[in-house]
Design an enzyme around this catalytic site. Structure first.
Site, PDB file in Angstrom:
ATOM      1  N   ARG A 280      -5.821 -12.053  23.010  1.00 31.62           N
ATOM      2  CA  ARG A 280      -4.569 -12.131  22.256  1.00 31.62           C
ATOM      3  C   ARG A 280      -4.711 -12.905  20.935  1.00 31.62           C
ATOM      4  O   ARG A 280      -3.721 -13.369  20.372  1.00 31.62           O
ATOM      5  CB  ARG A 280      -3.451 -12.740  23.098  1.00 31.62           C
ATOM      6  CG  ARG A 280      -3.037 -11.880  24.280  1.00 31.62           C
ATOM      7  CD  ARG A 280      -1.716 -12.344  24.874  1.00 31.62           C
ATOM      8  NE  ARG A 280      -1.279 -11.446  25.928  1.00 31.62           N
ATOM      9  CZ  ARG A 280      -1.563 -11.600  27.218  1.00 31.62           C
ATOM     10  NH1 ARG A 280      -2.285 -12.630  27.605  1.00 31.62           N
ATOM     11  NH2 ARG A 280      -1.120 -10.745  28.111  1.00 31.62           N
ATOM     12  N   LYS A 302      -4.507  -7.261   6.630  1.00 34.26           N
ATOM     13  CA  LYS A 302      -4.474  -5.943   7.267  1.00 34.26           C
ATOM     14  C   LYS A 302      -5.843  -5.631   7.859  1.00 34.26           C
ATOM     15  O   LYS A 302      -6.851  -5.650   7.153  1.00 34.26           O
ATOM     16  CB  LYS A 302      -4.083  -4.862   6.251  1.00 34.26           C
ATOM     17  CG  LYS A 302      -2.608  -4.848   5.912  1.00 34.26           C
ATOM     18  CD  LYS A 302      -2.295  -3.944   4.741  1.00 34.26           C
ATOM     19  CE  LYS A 302      -2.656  -2.512   4.980  1.00 34.26           C
ATOM     20  NZ  LYS A 302      -2.238  -1.629   3.852  1.00 34.26           N
ATOM     21  N   GLU A 344     -11.451  -0.250  -7.066  1.00 39.48           N
ATOM     22  CA  GLU A 344     -10.327  -1.096  -6.632  1.00 39.48           C
ATOM     23  C   GLU A 344      -9.926  -2.079  -7.725  1.00 39.48           C
ATOM     24  O   GLU A 344      -8.742  -2.381  -7.892  1.00 39.48           O
ATOM     25  CB  GLU A 344     -10.688  -1.846  -5.343  1.00 39.48           C
ATOM     26  CG  GLU A 344     -10.892  -0.961  -4.126  1.00 39.48           C
ATOM     27  CD  GLU A 344      -9.591  -0.421  -3.536  1.00 39.48           C
ATOM     28  OE1 GLU A 344      -8.498  -0.776  -4.041  1.00 39.48           O
ATOM     29  OE2 GLU A 344      -9.661   0.353  -2.559  1.00 39.48           O
ATOM     30  N   LYS A 378      -3.802  -9.153  -5.758  1.00 40.00           N
ATOM     31  CA  LYS A 378      -3.543  -8.936  -4.330  1.00 40.00           C
ATOM     32  C   LYS A 378      -2.690 -10.066  -3.758  1.00 40.00           C
ATOM     33  O   LYS A 378      -1.745  -9.828  -3.002  1.00 40.00           O
ATOM     34  CB  LYS A 378      -4.883  -8.842  -3.586  1.00 40.00           C
ATOM     35  CG  LYS A 378      -4.780  -8.469  -2.101  1.00 40.00           C
ATOM     36  CD  LYS A 378      -4.695  -6.983  -1.918  1.00 40.00           C
ATOM     37  CE  LYS A 378      -4.554  -6.583  -0.450  1.00 40.00           C
ATOM     38  NZ  LYS A 378      -5.846  -6.358   0.219  1.00 40.00           N
ATOM     39  N   GLU A 388       3.942  -5.020   4.180  1.00 39.74           N
ATOM     40  CA  GLU A 388       3.980  -3.707   3.535  1.00 39.74           C
ATOM     41  C   GLU A 388       5.293  -2.976   3.799  1.00 39.74           C
ATOM     42  O   GLU A 388       5.327  -1.819   4.225  1.00 39.74           O
ATOM     43  CB  GLU A 388       2.796  -2.839   3.987  1.00 39.74           C
ATOM     44  CG  GLU A 388       2.547  -1.680   3.023  1.00 39.74           C
ATOM     45  CD  GLU A 388       1.248  -0.933   3.298  1.00 39.74           C
ATOM     46  OE1 GLU A 388       1.186   0.241   2.934  1.00 39.74           O
ATOM     47  OE2 GLU A 388       0.311  -1.518   3.860  1.00 39.74           O
ATOM     48  N   ARG A 392       4.087  -4.002  -1.539  1.00 40.83           N
ATOM     49  CA  ARG A 392       2.680  -4.018  -1.139  1.00 40.83           C
ATOM     50  C   ARG A 392       2.103  -2.607  -1.126  1.00 40.83           C
ATOM     51  O   ARG A 392       0.898  -2.416  -1.310  1.00 40.83           O
ATOM     52  CB  ARG A 392       2.512  -4.681   0.227  1.00 40.83           C
ATOM     53  CG  ARG A 392       1.054  -4.784   0.665  1.00 40.83           C
ATOM     54  CD  ARG A 392       0.837  -5.728   1.809  1.00 40.83           C
ATOM     55  NE  ARG A 392      -0.567  -5.778   2.208  1.00 40.83           N
ATOM     56  CZ  ARG A 392      -1.072  -6.675   3.031  1.00 40.83           C
ATOM     57  NH1 ARG A 392      -0.302  -7.607   3.547  1.00 40.83           N
ATOM     58  NH2 ARG A 392      -2.355  -6.659   3.338  1.00 40.83           N
ATOM     59  N   ASN A 396      -1.700   0.784  -2.752  1.00 42.16           N
ATOM     60  CA  ASN A 396      -2.263   2.048  -2.255  1.00 42.16           C
ATOM     61  C   ASN A 396      -2.357   3.127  -3.333  1.00 42.16           C
ATOM     62  O   ASN A 396      -2.526   4.307  -3.009  1.00 42.16           O
ATOM     63  CB  ASN A 396      -1.429   2.571  -1.084  1.00 42.16           C
ATOM     64  CG  ASN A 396      -1.552   1.701   0.148  1.00 42.16           C
ATOM     65  OD1 ASN A 396      -2.639   1.213   0.461  1.00 42.16           O
ATOM     66  ND2 ASN A 396      -0.447   1.483   0.834  1.00 42.16           N
ATOM     67  N   HIS A 399      -4.751   5.963  -2.844  1.00 43.72           N
ATOM     68  CA  HIS A 399      -5.315   5.916  -1.496  1.00 43.72           C
ATOM     69  C   HIS A 399      -4.870   7.072  -0.606  1.00 43.72           C
ATOM     70  O   HIS A 399      -5.619   7.483   0.282  1.00 43.72           O
ATOM     71  CB  HIS A 399      -4.974   4.573  -0.839  1.00 43.72           C
ATOM     72  CG  HIS A 399      -5.844   3.444  -1.304  1.00 43.72           C
ATOM     73  ND1 HIS A 399      -5.925   3.073  -2.630  1.00 43.72           N
ATOM     74  CD2 HIS A 399      -6.668   2.611  -0.634  1.00 43.72           C
ATOM     75  CE1 HIS A 399      -6.757   2.063  -2.745  1.00 43.72           C
ATOM     76  NE2 HIS A 399      -7.227   1.762  -1.556  1.00 43.72           N
ATOM     77  N   HIS A 403      -7.923   8.692   1.037  1.00 44.14           N
ATOM     78  CA  HIS A 403      -8.136   8.713   2.485  1.00 44.14           C
ATOM     79  C   HIS A 403      -8.276  10.138   2.995  1.00 44.14           C
ATOM     80  O   HIS A 403      -9.061  10.407   3.921  1.00 44.14           O
ATOM     81  CB  HIS A 403      -6.974   8.021   3.196  1.00 44.14           C
ATOM     82  CG  HIS A 403      -7.009   6.528   3.080  1.00 44.14           C
ATOM     83  ND1 HIS A 403      -5.990   5.723   3.548  1.00 44.14           N
ATOM     84  CD2 HIS A 403      -7.929   5.690   2.554  1.00 44.14           C
ATOM     85  CE1 HIS A 403      -6.294   4.456   3.303  1.00 44.14           C
ATOM     86  NE2 HIS A 403      -7.453   4.418   2.696  1.00 44.14           N
ATOM     87  N   HIS A 415     -15.639   5.273   0.187  1.00 41.53           N
ATOM     88  CA  HIS A 415     -14.235   4.919  -0.038  1.00 41.53           C
ATOM     89  C   HIS A 415     -13.926   4.712  -1.512  1.00 41.53           C
ATOM     90  O   HIS A 415     -12.926   5.229  -2.030  1.00 41.53           O
ATOM     91  CB  HIS A 415     -13.897   3.653   0.753  1.00 41.53           C
ATOM     92  CG  HIS A 415     -12.492   3.177   0.538  1.00 41.53           C
ATOM     93  ND1 HIS A 415     -11.393   3.854   1.025  1.00 41.53           N
ATOM     94  CD2 HIS A 415     -11.998   2.097  -0.139  1.00 41.53           C
ATOM     95  CE1 HIS A 415     -10.284   3.213   0.689  1.00 41.53           C
ATOM     96  NE2 HIS A 415     -10.623   2.147  -0.020  1.00 41.53           N
TER      97      HIS A 415
END
Length: 505
Positions: A280, A302, A344, A378, A388, A392, A396, A399, A403, A415
């Site tokens: 956990r 993330k 990026e 960032k 997000e 946020r 992307n 992206h 993706h 990527h």
């Protein structure tokens, strides 16, 4: 005379302000001022006696006078009383004259600490007072959650802020430092105790990075083990995560173990997901080794793994204890991976900081400055929108297109290259929607050419569109894209028709 700005440590009673302040003052060779102790010395009585004989208002007046006095001095480490900076004017005075850090703790920790020392005039009704002060404490520039950290570790975080480390405030009332500079892997081993790395540590790395950096780091840390995973996005899945869980159990890892993610974005995402879910949740430290992971995936919390249907469809939010970016590792980074990272960086420049589009910064000699500037973009975004739910998503840009390229090509396209193509597609979509003109599209194309990044791919548009339709950023089956409204300004557009999308594919 010390001309450095003051470091002001505040927070609720029992948060550890005095203990941390004393350690910090010794570490930085500064004079330490405990405001409560100084007031007691000048008044000739204890604070409980001041409250009893003269009242709280007299004590607050003494506090205010002392704040104005200390704000005129330099080079101090100051521990305030718990209520000293609740007043807006007092908080502003200290913030203008120094670095103000708020120490936070869980209610359970405060309850335990106050039980050890009940000689506090306001301790009797502390829970109500705790709730009343939370909004004021949230206004402090920097937040550090003290639970689970030693005073030495907390002092090291504050010292890093004083020495120029970046810092991310998180929704839980805490935050984490981002160290950027050369030689930091060696430094981390030398400062293991103050960084919380002297206890059991497990380093997760990949086949490429392990022989370069992970093996030596494990040898240098007091009590560390190494888990090596296969390299590449194709292995960022639940099978690999399961293998890491099994190895952690075999190594005797428990809730006190710290997991270090030493590698690129794949390692950071996957090890972060394991850290978020093993028993956990265990402590995570990100040590990114690619430019792409340094400026993007290692910051913001993330983490996740891929499913065959799409990228990062299984994931969590897991804030790291710290991010340690050693720019020296970029010397062994292949040129392709540098270019992928620059995709990026350019994205950050397009959505928020156009200065990053200056080609004079795009080299190894300026790497530390480049990374700091890109990471700050960032930080600015994730502090406002940590989960997000709003802006946020601007991170992307490109992206959704990218993706889908990765998925459709079974990750044959790296990527960063997929994102570069995606940014160009997003720019053309922005132009088609009337937000930007052809000149900005041309500027973006030229930037990608300068960096030797691709701007298109021979991919069947229908197949590309189908791959995008399972992207987790789409909602209720409706398309969702990030577009440019201007240079330095992004926006979300939803519900575009298939025809509008195919037009740029």
């Amino acid at each position: 005379m010390n001309t450095a700005i003051n470091i002001v440590i505040t927070g609720f009673m029992g948060a550890g302000k005095t203990t941390v302040g004393q350690i910090l003052a010794r570490k930085l060779k500064r004079e330490f001022v405990d405001m409560d102790a100084l007031i007691e010395s000048r008044a000739g009585m204890t604070i409980p006696q001041i409250f009893e004989r003269q009242g709280e208002e007299v004590f607050r007046a003494m506090e205010r006078r002392l704040i104005y006095e200390l704000a005129l001095r330099n080079g101090l480490v100051i521990a305030t009383g718990g209520g000293a900076l609740i007043d807006d004017a007092m908080r502003e005075t200290m913030t203008q004259s120094g670095l103000v850090v708020c120490l936070n703790a869980s209610k359970a920790d405060i309850r335990e600490r106050l039980a050890e020392n009940d000689n506090r005039p306001l301790a009797a009704g502390w829970e109500r007072l705790f709730e009343m002060r939370q909004s004021a404490y949230a206004q402090m520039p920097y937040q550090i959650m003290t639970s689970g950290k030693s005073p030495e570790e907390i002092a090291t975080e504050i010292a890093a802020l004083d020495q120029g480390a970046l810092y991310v405030n998180t929704p839980d009332g805490g935050g984490y430092p981002i160290y950027v500079g050369g030689g930091l892997l060696s430094w981390a081993a030398e400062e293991a105790a103050s960084l919380g790395l002297a206890r059991h540590v497990v380093v997760v790395s990949n086949e490429t990075v392990a022989p370069l950096y992970a093996e030596s780091l494990v040898r240098a840390l007091p009590k560390a083990n190494l888990i090596v995973v296969r390299d590449g996005e194709a292995h960022k899945n639940l099978d690999t995560a399961r293998a890491i869980y099994d190895k952690l159990l075999a190594l005797g890892a428990d809730r006190s173990t710290t997991l270090i993610a030493l590698g690129g974005g794949v390692v950071g995402d996957m090890a972060g997901y394991v850290a978020a879910t093993y028993m956990r949740g265990i402590t995570l430290v990100q040590m990114p080794t690619t430019l792409l992971s340094m400026v993007d995936s290692s910051v913001g919390g993330k983490v996740g793994v891929d499913l065959p249907q799409g990228k990062n469809l299984i994931g969590a939010f897991k804030q790291p204890r710290s991010v340690i970016i050693d720019t020296d590792v970029l010397k062994t980074l292949p040129p392709l991976q540098w270019r992928c990272g620059m995709a990026e960086v350019i994205k950050h420049g397009l959505i928020a900081r156009p200065a990053l589009l200056d080609s004079d910064l795009w080299n190894l000699e300026r790497a530390e400055y480049l990374i700091r500037q890109a990471v700050q973009v960032k930080i600015d975004v994730v502090e406002v929108d940590p989960y997000e739910r709003g802006i946020r998503a601007h991170l992307n840009l490109g992206h959704t297109f990218g993706h889908a390229i990765e998925k459709a090509t079974e990750y044959a396209v790296p990527h960063g290259e997929a994102v570069a193509i995606g940014i160009v597609k997003a720019a053309r979509l922005s132009r088609n929607l009337g937000f930007i003109d052809d000149a900005l599209v041309e500027q973006i194309l030229k930037i990608m050419w300068q960096l030797e990044l691709p701007t298109d791919i021979a991919l069947d548009p229908e197949r590309w569109y189908a791959a995008m339709s399972t992207d987790k950023k789409w909602q209720a089956g409706a398309s969702r894209f990030i577009v440019l409204k201007n240079l330095g300004e992004a926006a979300i557009v939803e519900g575009l028709s298939k025809r509008d999308i195919l037009a740029v594919l």
